[in-house]
Design a protein around this motif. Structure first.
Motif, PDB file in Angstrom:
ATOM      1  N   GLU A  86       0.846  -1.190   0.000  1.00 38.79           N
ATOM      2  CA  GLU A  86       0.000   0.000   0.000  1.00 38.79           C
ATOM      3  C   GLU A  86       0.882   1.242   0.000  1.00 38.79           C
ATOM      4  O   GLU A  86       2.082   1.158   0.252  1.00 38.79           O
ATOM      5  CB  GLU A  86      -0.946   0.004   1.204  1.00 38.79           C
ATOM      6  CG  GLU A  86      -0.242   0.143   2.535  1.00 38.79           C
ATOM      7  CD  GLU A  86      -1.188   0.139   3.734  1.00 38.79           C
ATOM      8  OE1 GLU A  86      -2.405   0.263   3.542  1.00 38.79           O
ATOM      9  OE2 GLU A  86      -0.680   0.011   4.861  1.00 38.79           O
ATOM     10  N   MET A  88       1.388   4.915   1.672  1.00 37.41           N
ATOM     11  CA  MET A  88       1.015   5.748   2.816  1.00 37.41           C
ATOM     12  C   MET A  88       1.287   7.214   2.492  1.00 37.41           C
ATOM     13  O   MET A  88       2.245   7.530   1.800  1.00 37.41           O
ATOM     14  CB  MET A  88       1.857   5.320   4.036  1.00 37.41           C
ATOM     15  CG  MET A  88       1.421   5.948   5.356  1.00 37.41           C
ATOM     16  SD  MET A  88       2.554   5.576   6.720  1.00 37.41           S
ATOM     17  CE  MET A  88       2.130   3.901   7.101  1.00 37.41           C
ATOM     18  N   GLN A  92       0.536  10.753   7.668  1.00 36.52           N
ATOM     19  CA  GLN A  92       0.472   9.478   8.393  1.00 36.52           C
ATOM     20  C   GLN A  92       1.882   8.934   8.654  1.00 36.52           C
ATOM     21  O   GLN A  92       2.152   8.352   9.701  1.00 36.52           O
ATOM     22  CB  GLN A  92      -0.329   8.478   7.561  1.00 36.52           C
ATOM     23  CG  GLN A  92      -1.073   7.496   8.410  1.00 36.52           C
ATOM     24  CD  GLN A  92      -2.168   6.787   7.632  1.00 36.52           C
ATOM     25  OE1 GLN A  92      -2.190   6.789   6.409  1.00 36.52           O
ATOM     26  NE2 GLN A  92      -3.066   6.167   8.347  1.00 36.52           N
ATOM     27  N   LEU A  96       3.698   7.941  12.109  1.00 40.03           N
ATOM     28  CA  LEU A  96       4.371   6.646  12.322  1.00 40.03           C
ATOM     29  C   LEU A  96       5.796   6.859  12.833  1.00 40.03           C
ATOM     30  O   LEU A  96       6.243   6.186  13.764  1.00 40.03           O
ATOM     31  CB  LEU A  96       4.373   5.846  11.007  1.00 40.03           C
ATOM     32  CG  LEU A  96       4.996   4.449  11.073  1.00 40.03           C
ATOM     33  CD1 LEU A  96       4.265   3.553  12.057  1.00 40.03           C
ATOM     34  CD2 LEU A  96       5.028   3.798   9.690  1.00 40.03           C
ATOM     35  N   ARG A  99       5.604   7.699  16.429  1.00 40.80           N
ATOM     36  CA  ARG A  99       5.217   6.566  17.268  1.00 40.80           C
ATOM     37  C   ARG A  99       6.376   5.583  17.434  1.00 40.80           C
ATOM     38  O   ARG A  99       6.523   4.941  18.461  1.00 40.80           O
ATOM     39  CB  ARG A  99       4.015   5.857  16.643  1.00 40.80           C
ATOM     40  CG  ARG A  99       3.095   5.273  17.693  1.00 40.80           C
ATOM     41  CD  ARG A  99       1.891   4.612  17.104  1.00 40.80           C
ATOM     42  NE  ARG A  99       1.243   5.389  16.077  1.00 40.80           N
ATOM     43  CZ  ARG A  99       0.588   4.833  15.050  1.00 40.80           C
ATOM     44  NH1 ARG A  99       0.542   3.531  14.924  1.00 40.80           N
ATOM     45  NH2 ARG A  99      -0.014   5.584  14.167  1.00 40.80           N
ATOM     46  N   HIS A 158       6.274  -0.613   8.410  1.00 41.39           N
ATOM     47  CA  HIS A 158       5.050  -0.546   7.605  1.00 41.39           C
ATOM     48  C   HIS A 158       4.923  -1.806   6.738  1.00 41.39           C
ATOM     49  O   HIS A 158       3.862  -2.434   6.676  1.00 41.39           O
ATOM     50  CB  HIS A 158       5.100   0.719   6.739  1.00 41.39           C
ATOM     51  CG  HIS A 158       3.896   0.926   5.882  1.00 41.39           C
ATOM     52  ND1 HIS A 158       3.903   1.726   4.765  1.00 41.39           N
ATOM     53  CD2 HIS A 158       2.642   0.421   5.956  1.00 41.39           C
ATOM     54  CE1 HIS A 158       2.709   1.724   4.213  1.00 41.39           C
ATOM     55  NE2 HIS A 158       1.922   0.936   4.908  1.00 41.39           N
ATOM     56  N   ASP A 161       4.365  -5.005   8.991  1.00 38.28           N
ATOM     57  CA  ASP A 161       3.031  -4.991   9.592  1.00 38.28           C
ATOM     58  C   ASP A 161       1.967  -5.311   8.538  1.00 38.28           C
ATOM     59  O   ASP A 161       1.039  -6.085   8.796  1.00 38.28           O
ATOM     60  CB  ASP A 161       2.754  -3.622  10.223  1.00 38.28           C
ATOM     61  CG  ASP A 161       1.406  -3.581  10.917  1.00 38.28           C
ATOM     62  OD1 ASP A 161       1.280  -4.230  11.966  1.00 38.28           O
ATOM     63  OD2 ASP A 161       0.473  -2.938  10.410  1.00 38.28           O
ATOM     64  N   PHE A 162       2.118  -4.733   7.351  1.00 35.91           N
ATOM     65  CA  PHE A 162       1.159  -5.008   6.270  1.00 35.91           C
ATOM     66  C   PHE A 162       1.162  -6.508   5.953  1.00 35.91           C
ATOM     67  O   PHE A 162       0.105  -7.125   5.797  1.00 35.91           O
ATOM     68  CB  PHE A 162       1.531  -4.200   5.022  1.00 35.91           C
ATOM     69  CG  PHE A 162       0.518  -4.314   3.913  1.00 35.91           C
ATOM     70  CD1 PHE A 162      -0.535  -3.424   3.820  1.00 35.91           C
ATOM     71  CD2 PHE A 162       0.612  -5.327   2.959  1.00 35.91           C
ATOM     72  CE1 PHE A 162      -1.476  -3.529   2.802  1.00 35.91           C
ATOM     73  CE2 PHE A 162      -0.321  -5.444   1.943  1.00 35.91           C
ATOM     74  CZ  PHE A 162      -1.364  -4.539   1.865  1.00 35.91           C
ATOM     75  N   LYS A 165      -0.602  -8.634   8.715  1.00 39.63           N
ATOM     76  CA  LYS A 165      -2.060  -8.481   8.729  1.00 39.63           C
ATOM     77  C   LYS A 165      -2.676  -9.096   7.476  1.00 39.63           C
ATOM     78  O   LYS A 165      -3.655  -9.831   7.552  1.00 39.63           O
ATOM     79  CB  LYS A 165      -2.435  -6.995   8.808  1.00 39.63           C
ATOM     80  CG  LYS A 165      -1.830  -6.252   9.979  1.00 39.63           C
ATOM     81  CD  LYS A 165      -2.500  -6.609  11.298  1.00 39.63           C
ATOM     82  CE  LYS A 165      -1.673  -6.276  12.522  1.00 39.63           C
ATOM     83  NZ  LYS A 165      -1.163  -4.926  12.621  1.00 39.63           N
TER      84      LYS A 165
ATOM     85  N   ALA B   5      -1.933  -0.326  15.924  1.00 39.26           N
ATOM     86  CA  ALA B   5      -1.539  -1.585  15.284  1.00 39.26           C
ATOM     87  C   ALA B   5      -0.183  -2.051  15.808  1.00 39.26           C
ATOM     88  O   ALA B   5       0.235  -3.171  15.528  1.00 39.26           O
ATOM     89  CB  ALA B   5      -1.493  -1.400  13.775  1.00 39.26           C
ATOM     90  N   ALA B  23      -4.544  -2.064  11.451  1.00 43.39           N
ATOM     91  CA  ALA B  23      -3.301  -1.907  10.683  1.00 43.39           C
ATOM     92  C   ALA B  23      -2.791  -0.487  10.878  1.00 43.39           C
ATOM     93  O   ALA B  23      -3.518   0.388  11.339  1.00 43.39           O
ATOM     94  CB  ALA B  23      -3.541  -2.178   9.205  1.00 43.39           C
ATOM     95  N   ILE B  24      -1.519  -0.254  10.510  1.00 47.18           N
ATOM     96  CA  ILE B  24      -0.905   1.058  10.736  1.00 47.18           C
ATOM     97  C   ILE B  24      -1.708   2.157  10.061  1.00 47.18           C
ATOM     98  O   ILE B  24      -1.987   3.197  10.650  1.00 47.18           O
ATOM     99  CB  ILE B  24       0.541   1.078  10.203  1.00 47.18           C
ATOM    100  CG1 ILE B  24       1.431   0.205  11.086  1.00 47.18           C
ATOM    101  CG2 ILE B  24       1.087   2.499  10.179  1.00 47.18           C
ATOM    102  CD1 ILE B  24       2.845   0.069  10.581  1.00 47.18           C
ATOM    103  N   THR B  25      -2.070   1.930   8.814  1.00 47.47           N
ATOM    104  CA  THR B  25      -2.742   2.997   8.064  1.00 47.47           C
ATOM    105  C   THR B  25      -4.216   3.140   8.440  1.00 47.47           C
ATOM    106  O   THR B  25      -4.838   4.128   8.101  1.00 47.47           O
ATOM    107  CB  THR B  25      -2.626   2.747   6.553  1.00 47.47           C
ATOM    108  OG1 THR B  25      -2.881   1.363   6.317  1.00 47.47           O
ATOM    109  CG2 THR B  25      -1.261   3.122   6.036  1.00 47.47           C
ATOM    110  N   ASN B  26      -4.791   2.151   9.111  1.00 49.45           N
ATOM    111  CA  ASN B  26      -6.191   2.246   9.522  1.00 49.45           C
ATOM    112  C   ASN B  26      -6.438   1.445  10.801  1.00 49.45           C
ATOM    113  O   ASN B  26      -6.973   0.342  10.763  1.00 49.45           O
ATOM    114  CB  ASN B  26      -7.143   1.789   8.392  1.00 49.45           C
ATOM    115  CG  ASN B  26      -6.706   0.496   7.751  1.00 49.45           C
ATOM    116  OD1 ASN B  26      -5.550   0.339   7.388  1.00 49.45           O
ATOM    117  ND2 ASN B  26      -7.615  -0.443   7.624  1.00 49.45           N
TER     118      ASN B  26
END
Lengths: 440, 74
Positions: A86, A88, A92, A96, A99, A158, A161-162, A165, B5, B23-26
């Motif tokens: 994706e 970003m 955002q 990140l 964070r 990122h 994590d993507f 998930k 996330a 998730a990070i983006t949502n």
């Protein structure tokens, strides 16, 4: 011995037009970069950009062959989320960064004061925060270097994590994580000491994972995949992640080329990658550890000898010729970026050399070289993010082709420019071959 | 109370109540769902977060969305 397989791969992008100013080239060419105002892209423009759509898996690489150039002039309907990645947006990404920062480096807010060792952070031209340096005298801990490193960590997080998930992979089932990026993390006493793979694993909840970084310039991810596959094959680990974040230093690297044309600055994205190697399902491709290619000093500085070691020799071990590989993935730099700066079409050049090797070795007739280069090659679609552009962005597409049963064997080959570090004049290189279960 | 996330980062930063987001983006959405399903998911996440706010914790806790999946980290 376990057959190690690639079970998942994701590639993500972070659209960060206001960080381009901190790329190495723009920050060294401030006056010229000031004239590039207005050459930036909006987030939507970065999303529909066809090579970026290929990068996140919404388009196949071959779709670019049917699309007239310039690709940036083809606005279309496109999604920021694809099957394997994706894109970003900048605000955002700043969140990140904040964070993931565990040392109070990032201070978001318009009232944050910029000290002498700090860098202001901008969004849409407005200052929205500050990146603090961590040491007054240690260059390795300056704001510029730490911003590079934290951006690398964030884009790697990122991507991983993507992957976790999207593919529903249990983070605790991954017990080793290899960082394969190019950023040198460490302070002045151990510049490049490493630990970025561990940092990414920690942030993504890989509670059981150890790890280390593999450094090999652009060939890092391939060397890391060889290590990951070996750890799985020998049952040291059941699942291993190979991760890499993007290269902030390379943002805007060829912006001078964009100044000569109507093109926007296309190097406004950081890339991140994550690949998991494990036992997998029978439909997942096997990494053939009996056909790993490496360059050695005997190939010297000759490109032809490097290709012989990386391609022909490992295939001979499998009893195969160059025509037995469906697709070769080499450097996949987007030609639209490199051509504008006089660098030519890097993938095209590589595939011509590969076809030359096939002709010299008698795999094909000399007249079939052009056809071979197209049939077994790929158009470039990756941003110029060094290690990320080297072969690996093909992996999610290859996984899909293996799943569809339309690919039997593919080779990933990457070269590293060791000479850039001034320690040797050698090229480095590494290659791996992926095979379907029932490959002939 | 943090919905994220990346719960391990929030815990490290000192948050006592952490709810694992999508998730990070949502963190509180899921683009693979239909609009109705997503509204339902958002409601479930918000209610779960409110429950966490009403709960006393003696140590840092990371909760999953479904009560059965609740985990506590030291």
């Amino acid at each position: 011995m376990i057959e190690p397989r690639i079970i998942a791969a994701t590639f993500v992008l972070e659209h960060v037009p206001d960080l381009v100013r901190y790329g190495s080239k723009p920050s060294r060419s401030e006056e010229q970069f000031a004239t590039a105002a207005g050459k930036g892209r909006s987030y939507d423009d970065a999303v529909w950009y066809p090579p970026n759509q290929v990068f996140i898996g919404n388009l196949s690489p071959d779709a670019l062959r049917d699309l007239s150039r310039p690709w940036w002039a083809h606005p279309g309907d496109a999604h920021a989320v694809g099957p394997s990645g994706e894109i970003m947006g900048q605000s955002q990404f700043y969140e990140l960064l904040a964070r993931l920062d565990v040392f109070e480096l990032v201070e978001l807010g318009q009232s944050a004061a910029v000290g002498p060792n700090d860098l202001p952070l901008f969004d849409a031209g407005q200052q929205i925060g500050v990146f603090h340096g961590a040491h007054e005298e240690d260059e390795s801990l300056s704001a510029r270097v730490l911003l590079e490193n934290l951006a690398c960590k964030a884009s790697g997080v990122h991507a991983l994590d993507f992957l976790l998930k999207q593919k529903r992979i249990d983070p605790e089932g991954i017990t080793y994580c290899i960082g394969a990026g190019e950023e040198a993390v460490g302070d002045r006493y151990q510049r490049g000491g490493g630990g970025i793979g561990r940092a990414i694993a920690e942030a993504c909840g890989l509670e059981q994972a150890g790890g280390a970084d593999v450094k090999a310039f652009c060939a890092g991810p391939i060397h890391a995949l060889v290590a990951a596959a070996t750890l799985v094959a020998t049952s040291v680990h059941r699942q291993v992640a190979v991760v890499a974040g993007g290269s902030l230093a390379k943002l805007g690297m060829k912006f001078l080329g964009a100044l000569q044309t109507d093109a926007p600055i296309l190097e406004d994205v950081l890339a991140g990658m994550a690949i998991v190697v494990g036992h997998g399902a029978p439909s997942d491709p096997v990494i053939r550890l009996d056909a790993v290619g490496f360059t050695s000093p005997r190939s010297g500085h000759s490109q032809q000898a490097v290709l012989e070691e990386l391609v022909a020799e490992p295939l001979r071990r499998l009893g195969k010729g160059l025509r037995d590989v469906g697709v070769y993935a080499a450097e996949l730099h987007n030609p639209e970026i490199t051509e504008a700066a006089g660098g030519g079409d890097v993938p095209d050049r590589n595939y011509k050399m590969l076809a030359g090797l096939a002709a010299v070795n008698g795999d094909i007739e000399r007249e079939a070289m052009t056809e071979f280069a197209i049939a077994h090659g790929l158009p470039g679609f990756s941003p110029t993010q060094g290690h990320i552009a080297s072969a690996v962005p093909w992996v999610p597409h290859a996984l899909k082709r293996f799943e569809d049963g339309t690919l039997e064997r593919t080779m990933l080959l990457a070269k590293g420019s060791l000479f850039l570090g001034r320690m040797t004049k050698m090229w480095d290189g590494a290659s791996i071959t992926l095979e379907a279960k029932n490959a002939d | 109370m943090v919905i994220t996330a990346l719960p391990s980062i929030a815990s490290m930063a000192g948050a006592t109540r952490v709810l694992r987001g999508i998730a990070i983006t949502n963190p509180v959405g899921d683009r693979s769902l239909t609009r109705e399903q997503e509204v339902e998911l958002r409601r479930a996440i918000t209610e779960r977060a409110l429950t966490m706010l009403e709960t006393e914790f003696s140590r840092r806790s990371v909760w999953e969305l479904k009560p059965g999946e609740a985990t506590t980290t030291p």
